[in-house]
Write a protein that holds these residues in place. Structure first.
Motif, PDB file in Angstrom:
ATOM      1  N   GLY A   1       0.867  -1.133   0.120  1.00 30.12           N
ATOM      2  CA  GLY A   1      -0.047   0.034   0.028  1.00 30.12           C
ATOM      3  C   GLY A   1       0.982   1.252  -0.062  1.00 30.12           C
ATOM      4  O   GLY A   1       1.979   1.346   0.711  1.00 30.12           O
ATOM      5  N   LEU A   2       0.471   2.271  -0.671  1.00 28.65           N
ATOM      6  CA  LEU A   2       1.133   3.508  -0.873  1.00 28.65           C
ATOM      7  C   LEU A   2       0.035   4.696  -0.591  1.00 28.65           C
ATOM      8  O   LEU A   2      -0.928   4.655  -1.149  1.00 28.65           O
ATOM      9  CB  LEU A   2       1.811   3.552  -2.258  1.00 28.65           C
TER      10      LEU A   2
ATOM     11  N   ASP B   1       2.575   7.327   7.248  1.00 30.38           N
ATOM     12  CA  ASP B   1       2.038   6.076   7.026  1.00 30.38           C
ATOM     13  C   ASP B   1       0.573   6.195   7.423  1.00 30.38           C
ATOM     14  O   ASP B   1       0.221   6.825   8.442  1.00 30.38           O
ATOM     15  CB  ASP B   1       2.790   4.881   7.650  1.00 30.38           C
ATOM     16  N   LEU B   2      -0.366   5.401   6.865  1.00 28.99           N
ATOM     17  CA  LEU B   2      -1.772   5.284   6.925  1.00 28.99           C
ATOM     18  C   LEU B   2      -1.754   3.569   7.207  1.00 28.99           C
ATOM     19  O   LEU B   2      -1.504   2.935   6.508  1.00 28.99           O
ATOM     20  CB  LEU B   2      -2.543   5.696   6.101  1.00 28.99           C
TER      21      LEU B   2
ATOM     22  N   ARG C   1      -0.648  -1.487   5.970  1.00 30.50           N
ATOM     23  CA  ARG C   1      -0.282  -0.506   6.203  1.00 30.50           C
ATOM     24  C   ARG C   1       0.143   0.326   4.697  1.00 30.50           C
ATOM     25  O   ARG C   1       0.743  -0.493   4.109  1.00 30.50           O
ATOM     26  CB  ARG C   1       1.119  -0.398   6.956  1.00 30.50           C
ATOM     27  N   TYR C   2      -0.078   1.421   4.819  1.00 32.79           N
ATOM     28  CA  TYR C   2       0.090   2.333   3.262  1.00 32.79           C
ATOM     29  C   TYR C   2       1.073   3.222   3.627  1.00 32.79           C
ATOM     30  O   TYR C   2       1.120   4.291   4.422  1.00 32.79           O
ATOM     31  CB  TYR C   2      -1.165   3.159   3.025  1.00 32.79           C
ATOM     32  N   ARG C   3       2.387   2.854   2.948  1.00 31.92           N
ATOM     33  CA  ARG C   3       3.729   3.691   3.306  1.00 31.92           C
ATOM     34  C   ARG C   3       3.531   5.002   2.588  1.00 31.92           C
ATOM     35  O   ARG C   3       3.219   5.174   1.422  1.00 31.92           O
ATOM     36  CB  ARG C   3       4.493   2.803   2.585  1.00 31.92           C
ATOM     37  N   ALA C   4       4.181   5.881   3.285  1.00 29.17           N
ATOM     38  CA  ALA C   4       4.075   7.188   2.753  1.00 29.17           C
ATOM     39  C   ALA C   4       5.105   7.506   1.803  1.00 29.17           C
ATOM     40  O   ALA C   4       6.257   6.924   1.358  1.00 29.17           O
ATOM     41  CB  ALA C   4       4.656   8.219   3.906  1.00 29.17           C
ATOM     42  N   ALA C   5       4.448   7.725   0.482  1.00 31.52           N
ATOM     43  CA  ALA C   5       5.155   8.006  -0.779  1.00 31.52           C
ATOM     44  C   ALA C   5       4.718   9.446  -1.223  1.00 31.52           C
ATOM     45  O   ALA C   5       3.972   9.476  -2.386  1.00 31.52           O
ATOM     46  CB  ALA C   5       5.106   6.897  -1.680  1.00 31.52           C
TER      47      ALA C   5
END
Length: 272
Positions: free
Chosen positions: A29-30, A36-37, A43-47
């Protein structure tokens, strides 16, 4: 009152998210947010560099489309994985959430990854919507060879005894030498080789021909091959009626028209 109050007001708390699921099951997840969310257990990594183009959606039969671009990072989507084809056909879902309470996502689009381009440490990927399936032919064209895939629901040949594991002994251009011999002449020709070990793990390769303990690939995998790499060999079929009847005793399920005259009928003449 709006069902999504976080979209109202002079200042919104919206964050875009991408869920990407590869064909081998790897899911990441991005998010374009700067932190991060966690959404639905993933978990959606901060990009922050991930940016989408305008998302075009309609109720017509035209295919929905969108482009997404962003930096290549080793922890998310790496250039090596893209060039190796690990992300080809990956399922993608794009949605927006309230980053202060990401419990009610708003779907924006979904589909599969199409064309991917890389340049200067960044990538651009095309998202093909589900409506692209309407662009495919709705009926099959006639052909002298079988249109089924060996072992699928139309072919019905049992594949349990037609697969085996082997290890690479040596690699020379497109030819691999393995530690086991094929069960019959050219058994793996037109078949498939799956990499279970080494740098190419998770990738498939088409087999052009096999001879004893060697197999010749249509093309070598994108990453280096080392001795001892574990592979799975899957038998192939040349899709001719003679092979279907003689080798597999499966002529009743042959999906071709070998005796139907085609455009080559015009070039036939006595003695040809």
């Amino acid at each position: 009152m709006s069902a999504l109050p976080w979209l109202e007001g002079p200042l919104t708390t919206m964050a875009l998210c991408w869920r990407l699921e590869r064909r081998d099951g790897v899911t990441i997840g991005l998010t374009a947010h700067d932190r991060d969310l966690a959404v639905d257990g993933l978990r959606y990594r901060a990009a922050p560099g991930m940016t989408p183009s305008a998302i075009r959606r309609s109720d017509a039969l035209d295919a929905d489309s969108m482009d997404a671009s962003g930096p290549l990072t080793a922890g998310a989507i790496g250039e090596v994985d893209l060039l190796a084809g690990r992300w080809d056909g990956a399922r993608v879902a794009v949605f927006a959430v309230d980053w202060t309470d990401p419990g009610a996502p708003m779907a924006l689009g979904e589909g599969t990854l199409g064309a991917v381009e890389t340049a200067d440490g960044a990538f651009t990927a095309e998202l093909r919507g589900v409506a692209t399936a309407l662009e495919r032919p709705v009926v099959e064209e006639t052909s002298p060879t079988c249109r089924a895939r060996l072992g699928d629901g139309r072919c019905r040949v049992a594949m349990a005894g037609r697969r085996c594991f082997a290890r690479v002994v040596a690699a020379d251009e497109r030819r691999l030498t393995l530690d086991r011999v094929e069960p019959s002449a050219d058994a793996y020709g037109a078949g498939k080789l799956r990499w279970f070990g080494g740098a190419n793990a998770g990738l498939d390769a088409a087999i052009a021909a096999s001879d004893g303990a060697t197999v010749t690939l249509e093309r070598m995998p994108p990453l280096a091959v080392a001795g001892g790499d574990l592979v799975e060999l899957v038998e192939g079929c040349d899709k001719r009626l003679e092979s279907c009847a003689g080798r597999f005793a499966n002529a009743v399920n042959f999906r071709g028209e070998p005796y139907l005259p085609g455009i080559d009928l015009l070039t036939r003449y006595p003695g040809a």
